[in-house]
Write an enzyme that holds these catalytic residues in place. Structure first.
Site, PDB file in Angstrom:
ATOM      1  CE  LYS A   1      -2.357   0.837   4.185  1.00  9.98           C
ATOM      2  NZ  LYS A   1      -2.842   2.190   4.844  1.00  9.98           N
TER       3      LYS A   1
ATOM      4  N   GLY B   1      -5.177   8.080   4.973  1.00  8.19           N
ATOM      5  CA  GLY B   1      -4.220   9.105   5.630  1.00  8.19           C
ATOM      6  C   GLY B   1      -2.690   9.156   4.796  1.00  8.19           C
TER       7      GLY B   1
ATOM      8  CB  SER C   1       5.215  10.456  11.423  1.00 11.32           C
ATOM      9  OG  SER C   1       4.561  11.034  10.324  1.00 11.32           O
TER      10      SER C   1
ATOM     11  CG  ASP D   1       1.583  -0.153   9.254  1.00  8.17           C
ATOM     12  OD1 ASP D   1       1.357   1.204  10.207  1.00  8.17           O
ATOM     13  OD2 ASP D   1       1.702   0.860   8.241  1.00  8.17           O
TER      14      ASP D   1
ATOM     15  NE  ARG E   1      -1.225  -2.256   8.979  1.00  6.54           N
ATOM     16  CZ  ARG E   1      -1.760  -1.676   7.649  1.00  6.54           C
ATOM     17  NH1 ARG E   1      -1.668  -3.055   7.502  1.00  6.54           N
ATOM     18  NH2 ARG E   1      -1.035  -0.780   6.749  1.00  6.54           N
TER      19      ARG E   1
HETATM   20  C1  S3P Z   1       3.486   5.230   6.192  1.00  8.32           C
HETATM   21  C2  S3P Z   1       3.276   5.623   7.249  1.00  8.32           C
HETATM   22  C3  S3P Z   1       2.906   4.906   8.320  1.00  8.32           C
HETATM   23  C4  S3P Z   1       2.386   4.049   8.670  1.00  8.32           C
HETATM   24  C5  S3P Z   1       0.952   4.059   7.630  1.00  8.32           C
HETATM   25  C6  S3P Z   1       1.333   4.018   6.593  1.00  8.32           C
HETATM   26  C7  S3P Z   1       3.279   6.012   4.803  1.00  8.32           C
HETATM   27  O1  S3P Z   1       2.016   6.215   9.347  1.00  8.32           O
HETATM   28  O2  S3P Z   1       1.613   3.699   9.843  1.00  8.32           O
HETATM   29  O3  S3P Z   1       0.562   2.838   6.869  1.00  8.32           O
HETATM   30  O4  S3P Z   1       2.946   5.093   3.555  1.00  8.32           O
HETATM   31  O5  S3P Z   1       4.397   6.494   5.071  1.00  8.32           O
HETATM   32  P1  S3P Z   1       2.858   7.131   9.644  1.00  8.32           P
HETATM   33  O6  S3P Z   1       3.665   8.217   9.289  1.00  8.32           O
HETATM   34  O7  S3P Z   1       1.864   8.389  10.774  1.00  8.32           O
HETATM   35  O8  S3P Z   1       3.495   7.259  11.084  1.00  8.32           O
END
Ligand code: S3P
Length: 414
Positions: free
Chosen positions: A7, A83, A154, A302, A374
């Site tokens: 993803k 997100g 992050s 994750d 999840r």
């Molecule tokens: C992701 C980063 C992580 C992860 C999300 C996907 C990404 O989030 O939990 O499922 O693709 O960059 P955070 O950056 O908020 O930790």
């Protein structure tokens, strides 16, 4: 077995394909609702995206509009449950000379967006959030590069700033206190961006055109983690998962599985592309208690639900320093604890973590996935070890990352 495409990498390939010059092809694109949200938002921003059938699966084609080439959308952009879509698009839209509004579903509308809006504001964009959340209106402006230290580790924040940096004058530098997934760095390099990567520090030069690329998306290790946990927990269990991404910034969970006692083997199959691809073999063994320290959390963010599910089969798992879990698709600490307890687990919640004991076998029961993909998968893996049947409420949430999860579970259990 195989798992659906990654993803995280899929979002990046779609977005950078849209910003590049020329036609990008993506093989193995993630099939779930989250990448569907990115696709739909990019289409609303004028990007042509189509699929063709090939003997080894669908190939996605993205007709790039070039840096700054997106067109104003006719309506608010709906990031759905994703997100990554919302935060990445904020970074992209910050550098475009029009105003657009981003919305999301009820879960996404509760998640923090200031962590992205603040650095983009420092770069010169104007972003109006709703109390720090979506809906958010992004008024793109001429941007200047900044040096930014992320306040929480992050990858989404790092990536949003780098995506804005592509459109900025000068160089944008992002520093992080812990390594987070580095897919943006790798994908930017594949598209020919002027990027330099050092440990915990990435910089990108703005205003340099990106060139269309051919991207192969490996299987998602975060999806594979559920099958790895199932194999590690079920007596006599064993699984071989082929074609999975084995990028070291994503595979820390394999080390935890080994610490818990499972037998794990990783074989590199193709290390030549932007992302290494391998085969994972995981076999059951008697499980031991394991403690996860705060510094490990960014590399496991994750996979903690899958590891918690495994701990209900034996051993124990204690996690601290994982407050970020409270701002995921659900409050992943309280909903995980409530759901596992509903299945009969011995589990405790703390402010920034949880503890699961696998000393007693689950009775089985009812667990509410709280709309979180999840958690739905974690509860299914925990329930495999229960004495009687269990019910997972809201199990359809798996569709955002793994639409065929329950069909695969039935096949593996047959
Ligand atoms: C992701 C980063 C992580 C992860 C999300 C996907 C990404 O989030 O939990 O499922 O693709 O960059 P955070 O950056 O908020 O930790």
């Amino acid at each position: 077995m195989r798992v659906p495409g990654d993803k995280s990498i899929s979002h990046r390939a779609l977005i950078l394909g849209a910003l590049a010059t020329g036609r990008t092809t993506i093989r193995g694109l993630a099939p779930g609702g989250d990448c569907g949200s990115t696709r739909a938002c990019l289409a609303a921003l004028g990007v042509g995206i189509s699929d063709t059938a090939a003997p080894d699966g669908t190939v996605c084609h993205v007709e790039g509009l070039g840096l700054g080439g997106l067109v104003p959308p006719a309506a608010p952009l709906d990031a759905g449950n994703s997100g990554t879509t919302a935060r990445f698009l904020m970074g992209v839209l910050a550098g475009h000379r029009f105003t657009a509004t981003l919305t999301g579903d009820a879960s996404l509308s509760r998640r923090p967006m200031r962590r992205v809006a603040d650095p983009l504001g420092l770069m010169g964009a104007r972003i109006d959030t709703t109390g720090g959340c979506l809906p958010a209106t992004v008024a793109g402006r001429p941007l200047r590069g900044i040096a930014y230290e992320t306040p929480v580790p992050s990858a989404q924040v790092k990536s949003a700033v780098l995506l804005a940096g592509l459109h900025a004058e000068g160089v944008t530098v992002v520093t992080e206190s812990r390594q987070t997934r580095d897919h943006t760095e790798r994908t930017l390099a594949a598209f020919g961006a002027d990027i330099s990567v050092e440990p915990l520090r990435v910089s990108v030069a703005g205003g340099r055109p990106l060139t269309a690329a051919d991207i192969t998306v490996p299987g998602d290790p975060s999806s594979a983690a559920f099958w790895a946990a199932a194999a590690a927990g079920i007596p006599g269990g064993s699984v071989v998962i082929e074609g999975v991404g084995v990028n070291p910034s994503r595979t820390a969970f394999l080390g935890v599985l080994e610490r818990m006692g499972a037998r794990v083997d990783v074989r590199l199959i193709d290390g030549a592309g932007a992302e290494p691809i391998g085969a994972l073999t995981v076999k059951q063994a008697s499980l031991r208690p394991v403690v996860i320290e705060p510094f490990e959390v960014p590399g496991l963010i994750d996979e903690l639900p899958a590891l918690a599910a495994l701990a209900t089969h034996g051993g124990a798992l204690s996690v601290t320093g994982a407050g970020e879990l409270r701002v995921k698709e659900s409050d992943r600490i309280s909903a995980l604890v409530a759901g596992l307890r509903g299945l009969g687990a011995d589990v405790e919640e703390s402010i920034d973590g949880f503890r699961v004991s696998g000393a007693r076998r689950l009775a089985g029961g009812v667990a509410d996935a709280a709309g979180d993909h999840r958690l739905a998968m974690a509860f299914a893996i925990a329930a495999l070890g229960a004495r009687s049947d269990s019910r997972i409420l809201g199990a359809e949430a798996v569709a955002v990352s793994y639409p065929g999860f329950f069909e695969m579970l039935e096949r593996l259990c047959a």
